[in-house]
Design an enzyme around this catalytic site. Structure first.
Site, short mmCIF file in Angstrom:
data_model
loop_
_atom_site.label_atom_id
_atom_site.label_comp_id
_atom_site.label_asym_id
_atom_site.label_seq_id
_atom_site.Cartn_x
_atom_site.Cartn_y
_atom_site.Cartn_z
CB ALA A 65 -0.90 -0.02 1.23
N GLY A 108 0.39 -4.93 1.04
CA GLY A 108 -0.87 -4.89 0.28
C GLY A 108 -0.71 -5.49 -1.12
CD GLU A 111 -2.92 -7.53 3.08
OE1 GLU A 111 -2.68 -6.35 2.79
OE2 GLU A 111 -3.41 -7.87 4.18
CD GLU A 131 2.02 -5.42 5.59
OE1 GLU A 131 2.92 -6.29 5.62
OE2 GLU A 131 1.07 -5.44 4.78
C1 HXC Z 1 5.11 4.30 -1.34
C2 HXC Z 1 6.90 3.24 -2.29
C3 HXC Z 1 6.50 2.01 -1.72
C4 HXC Z 1 5.31 1.99 -0.94
C5 HXC Z 1 8.30 1.68 -2.86
N1 HXC Z 1 8.01 2.98 -2.99
N2 HXC Z 1 7.39 1.06 -2.10
N3 HXC Z 1 6.21 4.36 -2.09
N4 HXC Z 1 4.65 3.15 -0.77
N5 HXC Z 1 4.84 0.85 -0.39
C6 HXC Z 1 8.77 3.99 -3.74
C7 HXC Z 1 10.04 4.39 -3.03
O1 HXC Z 1 9.78 5.35 -2.05
C8 HXC Z 1 10.85 4.96 -4.17
O2 HXC Z 1 10.40 6.27 -4.45
C9 HXC Z 1 10.45 4.08 -5.34
O3 HXC Z 1 9.21 3.47 -4.98
C10 HXC Z 1 11.46 2.97 -5.60
O4 HXC Z 1 11.70 2.25 -4.39
P1 HXC Z 1 13.17 2.07 -3.72
O5 HXC Z 1 12.95 1.90 -2.27
O6 HXC Z 1 14.07 3.18 -4.16
O7 HXC Z 1 13.64 0.72 -4.40
P2 HXC Z 1 14.61 -0.41 -3.78
O8 HXC Z 1 15.77 0.24 -3.07
O9 HXC Z 1 14.88 -1.36 -4.88
O10 HXC Z 1 13.75 -1.13 -2.66
C11 HXC Z 1 12.58 -1.88 -2.99
C12 HXC Z 1 11.75 -2.20 -1.70
C13 HXC Z 1 11.48 -0.87 -0.96
C14 HXC Z 1 12.54 -3.16 -0.82
C15 HXC Z 1 10.47 -2.89 -2.18
O11 HXC Z 1 10.92 0.09 -1.87
C16 HXC Z 1 10.51 -1.03 0.17
O12 HXC Z 1 10.88 -1.51 1.23
N6 HXC Z 1 9.26 -0.58 -0.02
C17 HXC Z 1 8.26 -0.56 1.00
C18 HXC Z 1 7.70 -1.97 1.18
C19 HXC Z 1 6.65 -2.00 2.28
O13 HXC Z 1 6.93 -1.66 3.44
N7 HXC Z 1 5.42 -2.42 1.94
C20 HXC Z 1 4.33 -2.53 2.89
C21 HXC Z 1 3.60 -1.24 2.97
S1 HXC Z 1 2.34 -1.33 4.23
P3 HXC Z 1 11.41 7.49 -4.70
O14 HXC Z 1 10.50 8.66 -4.87
O15 HXC Z 1 12.29 7.54 -3.51
O16 HXC Z 1 12.15 7.09 -5.95
C22 HXC Z 1 1.08 -2.16 3.51
C23 HXC Z 1 -0.16 -2.31 4.34
C24 HXC Z 1 -1.29 -2.88 3.55
O17 HXC Z 1 1.14 -2.60 2.41
C25 HXC Z 1 -2.59 -2.70 4.28
C26 HXC Z 1 -3.77 -3.09 3.43
C27 HXC Z 1 -4.10 -2.14 2.33
#
Ligand code: HXC
Length: 257
Positions: A65, A108, A111, A131
């Site tokens: 998400a 998400g 999911e 998460e």
């Molecule tokens: C917003 C995101 C994002 C996310 C990545 N990006 N995931 N933005 N929300 N979930 C953005 C980054 O900020 C970055 O933007 C660009 O995408 C590229 O990502 P990088 O981090 O630079 O890439 P990399 O170093 O290769 O790392 C990949 C990654 C990392 C390991 C997947 O992006 C990451 O940890 N993302 C978050 C994963 C996460 O925590 N997901 C769960 C979210 S909570 P910029 O602008 O800096 O280039 C959730 C709850 C669901 O999902 C609830 C139900 C709906």
């Protein structure tokens, strides 16, 4: 109006939904979920479409998400938003939904993958629930579905660590149907979708419906439910055609009614 965060296409009897925010690794914002839901509902009503493929774009299926969108939320704002109503509607889709997963399927995004009926993935696919690293937890069914797939002890280990599992592990746990070289993923998934599209559609959807009940119902209730669907198929022209074609030793011509 044109969707902003997904692309929608049609290829013969197949509907295609492609998440399309590659720069943000297809991070799922609320508008994207409502666009997916709307596209699915249109495809459900479109008689020509027999199966739908859901896929990502670029380095990810979806990295979760949209964290930027959630950062300032409160429990009250979330309750009033009722965003999961849209997620719930994805589960009402009656036709086969096949996920073609490349790269990250996290939070998400995992999911959303688990909302598909079948998952095909490239060897580069990685699944996980990170998460916990944000001091939250899954909210669109992740804890429930992962536990039903792999059992309580394994699910806890993955959810508490937040680490990513490889596609090999995902196959082992019954999360994913098939793993293949990333460059074959699209072709293979579409090919499979076309074979499903040629099957009698009423059987396809009532089998999906009955199998989904097996997750929620007791065995006895599920068997009663299955029986009703079995009876229901005997009201279809396709059932008459299927059995007649068998007896006449010819190929059946299914019409979906
Ligand atoms: C917003 C995101 C994002 C996310 C990545 N990006 N995931 N933005 N929300 N979930 C953005 C980054 O900020 C970055 O933007 C660009 O995408 C590229 O990502 P990088 O981090 O630079 O890439 P990399 O170093 O290769 O790392 C990949 C990654 C990392 C390991 C997947 O992006 C990451 O940890 N993302 C978050 C994963 C996460 O925590 N997901 C769960 C979210 S909570 P910029 O602008 O800096 O280039 C959730 C709850 C669901 O999902 C609830 C139900 C709906």
């Amino acid at each position: 109006s044109e969707p902003a965060f997904i692309q929608v296409e049609k290829e013969e009897k197949i509907g295609i939904i492609r998440l399309n925010r590659p720069k943000q690794l297809n991070a799922i914002n609320r508008k994207m979920v409502s666009e997916i839901t709307q596209a699915l509902e249109e495809m459900d009503k479109d008689e020509d479409i027999r199966a739908v493929v859901l896929t990502g774009n670029g380095r990810a299926f979806a990295a979760g998400a949209d964290i930027d969108e959630m950062a300032e939320d409160t429990s009250v704002s979330l309750e009033m938003l009722n965003q999961f109503a849209d997620w719930d509607r994805i589960h009402c889709f009656k036709k086969p939904l096949i996920g073609a997963i490349q790269g990250f399927a996290l939070g998400g995004g995992f999911e959303l993958a688990l909302a598909c009926d079948l998952l095909f993935c490239g060897e580069d696919a990685q699944f996980g629930f990170p998460e916990i690293k944000l001091a939250v937890m899954p909210g669109a069914g992740g804890t429930q579905k992962l536990t039903k797939l792999m059992g309580r002890t394994k699910a806890l280990e993955w959810l508490w660590s937040g680490e990513m599992m490889t596609c090999k592990e995902a196959v082992k746990y019954g999360i994913v149907n098939r793993v293949m070289p990333a460059e074959l993923l699209w072709e293979e998934t579409i090919k499979y979708a076309h074979t499903l599209a040629d099957k009698p559609p009423l059987s396809v959807r009532l089998i999906k419906d009955a199998v989904n009940k097996a997750v929620d119902y007791t065995l006895y209730e599920g068997m009663q439910y299955e029986r009703k669907n079995f009876y229901l198929l005997f009201s279809s022209e396709d059932q008459k055609e299927g059995m007649k074609a068998f007896m006449e030793k010819r190929k059946p011509d299914f019409k979906g009614r």
